[in-house]
Design an enzyme around this catalytic site. Structure first.
Site, PDB file in Angstrom:
ATOM      1  N   ASP A  15      63.960  36.017  36.161  1.00  0.00           N
ATOM      2  CA  ASP A  15      64.732  35.698  34.959  1.00  0.00           C
ATOM      3  C   ASP A  15      63.855  35.935  33.738  1.00  0.00           C
ATOM      4  O   ASP A  15      62.632  36.026  33.836  1.00  0.00           O
ATOM      5  CB  ASP A  15      65.221  34.240  34.987  1.00  0.00           C
ATOM      6  CG  ASP A  15      66.117  33.941  33.786  1.00  0.00           C
ATOM      7  OD1 ASP A  15      67.008  34.770  33.490  1.00  0.00           O
ATOM      8  OD2 ASP A  15      65.919  32.912  33.123  1.00  0.00           O
ATOM      9  N   SER A  16      64.510  35.971  32.580  1.00  0.00           N
ATOM     10  CA  SER A  16      63.768  36.120  31.328  1.00  0.00           C
ATOM     11  C   SER A  16      62.925  34.874  31.039  1.00  0.00           C
ATOM     12  O   SER A  16      61.982  34.938  30.267  1.00  0.00           O
ATOM     13  CB  SER A  16      64.754  36.357  30.183  1.00  0.00           C
ATOM     14  OG  SER A  16      65.719  35.328  30.168  1.00  0.00           O
ATOM     15  N   CYS A  78      69.117  36.662  35.734  1.00  0.00           N
ATOM     16  CA  CYS A  78      69.438  36.889  34.320  1.00  0.00           C
ATOM     17  C   CYS A  78      70.670  37.788  34.199  1.00  0.00           C
ATOM     18  O   CYS A  78      70.685  38.914  34.700  1.00  0.00           O
ATOM     19  CB  CYS A  78      68.233  37.555  33.656  1.00  0.00           C
ATOM     20  SG  CYS A  78      68.449  37.835  31.899  1.00  0.00           S
ATOM     21  N   GLU A 158      67.339  25.000  25.773  1.00  0.00           N
ATOM     22  CA  GLU A 158      65.862  25.019  25.808  1.00  0.00           C
ATOM     23  C   GLU A 158      65.295  23.736  25.200  1.00  0.00           C
ATOM     24  O   GLU A 158      64.249  23.251  25.602  1.00  0.00           O
ATOM     25  CB  GLU A 158      65.322  26.228  25.023  1.00  0.00           C
ATOM     26  CG  GLU A 158      65.670  27.568  25.626  1.00  0.00           C
ATOM     27  CD  GLU A 158      64.688  28.023  26.699  1.00  0.00           C
ATOM     28  OE1 GLU A 158      63.532  27.607  26.657  1.00  0.00           O
ATOM     29  OE2 GLU A 158      65.120  28.787  27.592  1.00  0.00           O
ATOM     30  N   CYS A 188      75.618  33.199  31.702  1.00  0.00           N
ATOM     31  CA  CYS A 188      74.261  33.100  31.162  1.00  0.00           C
ATOM     32  C   CYS A 188      73.563  31.991  31.944  1.00  0.00           C
ATOM     33  O   CYS A 188      74.173  30.949  32.214  1.00  0.00           O
ATOM     34  CB  CYS A 188      74.322  32.742  29.678  1.00  0.00           C
ATOM     35  SG  CYS A 188      72.712  32.361  28.958  1.00  0.00           S
ATOM     36  N   HIS A 190      71.605  29.747  31.250  1.00  0.00           N
ATOM     37  CA  HIS A 190      71.444  28.428  30.638  1.00  0.00           C
ATOM     38  C   HIS A 190      72.726  27.583  30.649  1.00  0.00           C
ATOM     39  O   HIS A 190      72.666  26.367  30.526  1.00  0.00           O
ATOM     40  CB  HIS A 190      71.006  28.579  29.181  1.00  0.00           C
ATOM     41  CG  HIS A 190      69.581  29.024  29.034  1.00  0.00           C
ATOM     42  ND1 HIS A 190      69.123  30.206  29.567  1.00  0.00           N
ATOM     43  CD2 HIS A 190      68.526  28.446  28.424  1.00  0.00           C
ATOM     44  CE1 HIS A 190      67.839  30.335  29.283  1.00  0.00           C
ATOM     45  NE2 HIS A 190      67.451  29.289  28.593  1.00  0.00           N
TER      46      HIS A 190
HETATM   47  N1  DGL Z   1      68.603  34.599  31.123  1.00  0.00           N
HETATM   48  C1  DGL Z   1      69.448  35.081  30.053  1.00  0.00           C
HETATM   49  C2  DGL Z   1      70.789  35.492  30.637  1.00  0.00           C
HETATM   50  O1  DGL Z   1      71.260  34.938  31.619  1.00  0.00           O
HETATM   51  C3  DGL Z   1      69.614  34.034  28.966  1.00  0.00           C
HETATM   52  C4  DGL Z   1      68.378  33.815  28.131  1.00  0.00           C
HETATM   53  C5  DGL Z   1      67.924  35.070  27.428  1.00  0.00           C
HETATM   54  O2  DGL Z   1      68.591  35.503  26.471  1.00  0.00           O
HETATM   55  O3  DGL Z   1      66.931  35.633  27.860  1.00  0.00           O
HETATM   56  O4  DGL Z   1      71.409  36.388  30.116  1.00  0.00           O
END
Ligand code: DGL
Length: 257
Positions: A15-16, A78, A158, A188, A190
């Site tokens: 993930d990011s 992600c 966050e 997403c 989050h």
């Molecule tokens: N992990 C990203 C997503 O699911 C969300 C956070 C980001 O923008 O990196 O798209």
């Protein structure tokens, strides 16, 4: 022989940043694997505001990291990576790579909602602009689709803001003009953490599709057996400040090694 006996299994999750822990949590709960190797690109999060070329470059760099581990498969938790870089990842990996968008659409299909249902897609700007969820959902026969990128949700999560006044006013900011949806794709990493507030905003209980649950269903359909492992070890790596990511993992999931 190494730490792992023959037949043990290891999944990579990318993930990011921290958000993909929501997906790791779902996979942990199913105990499909002996080990999860989680990599969060915390030095470069967020991805969702970046363009397709940058997201793809970052994803391919992360793939190099996973080549140091003998993983059986990689899941990119992600959505932004799933939207823009899944084909490139698949082309360059020598293990199977799964994104979360196809499983999310498949999970919606399995719920068999009436064709006139209203579907709301929530994602980052990168995910929504890719149109991947929208075209997949349209291909199932649904025409009433809203897709928006509520960019303030990611920093709120966050910050650990999962409820309360600030969240409610941000929800209102994005949702006030929308038609009440029958189903919401939490597109997403989050958003599952504020799923209750998102669903609750609309005053009834729309069906919520979580990436983590969707990929877990998908893995099961591919033959990965739930509860195969006695326990799943979670190993956390990050491109910056891994200690902070481990703390988040402890807070959200309650376990890390
Ligand atoms: N992990 C990203 C997503 O699911 C969300 C956070 C980001 O923008 O990196 O798209």
């Amino acid at each position: 022989m190494g730490i792992f006996e023959m037949g043990s299994s290891r999944i990579g999750i990318f993930d990011s940043g921290a958000g993909g822990l929501t997906v790791a949590g779902a996979i942990l709960a199913h105990r499909f694997f002996d080990e999860i190797v989680y990599f969060g690109d915390t030095a470069r999060v967020p991805y969702g505001t970046k363009d397709a070329a940058t997201i793809t470059r970052y994803a391919l760099e992360a793939l190099e990291f996973f080549k140091n581990f003998d993983i059986d498969l990689l899941v990119t938790a992600c959505n932004s990576v799933s939207a823009h870089a899944i084909e490139e990842l698949r082309a360059q990996a020598d293990f199977p790579v799964y994104g979360v968008i196809e499983p999310g659409i498949w999970a919606l299909q399995k719920r068999r909602l009436p064709r006139d249902s209203k579907i709301l897609v929530l994602g980052t700007r990168a995910t929504v602009q890719s149109g991947r969820y929208q075209s997949g959902i349209r291909a199932l026969g649904y025409e009433r689709i809203d897709a928006i990128a509520p960019s303030l949700f990611v920093p709120l999560v966050e910050e650990g803001i999962f409820e309360g006044e600030v969240l409610q006013s941000v929800l209102h900011h994005y949702f006030a003009k929308l038609e009440t949806p029958d189903a919401i794709i939490l597109g997403c990493t989050h958003f599952p953490l504020i799923a209750e507030a998102i669903g609750g905003y609309f005053g009834h209980k729309p069906l919520l599709i979580h990436s983590g649950e969707a990929i877990a269903e998908r893995l099961e359909s591919l033959g990965y057996a739930p509860h195969r492992a006695e326990r799943t070890e979670l190993r956390i790596f990050a491109s910056e400040n891994p200690a902070a990511l481990k703390r988040t993992a402890k807070r959200w999931l309650g376990m890390v090694n």
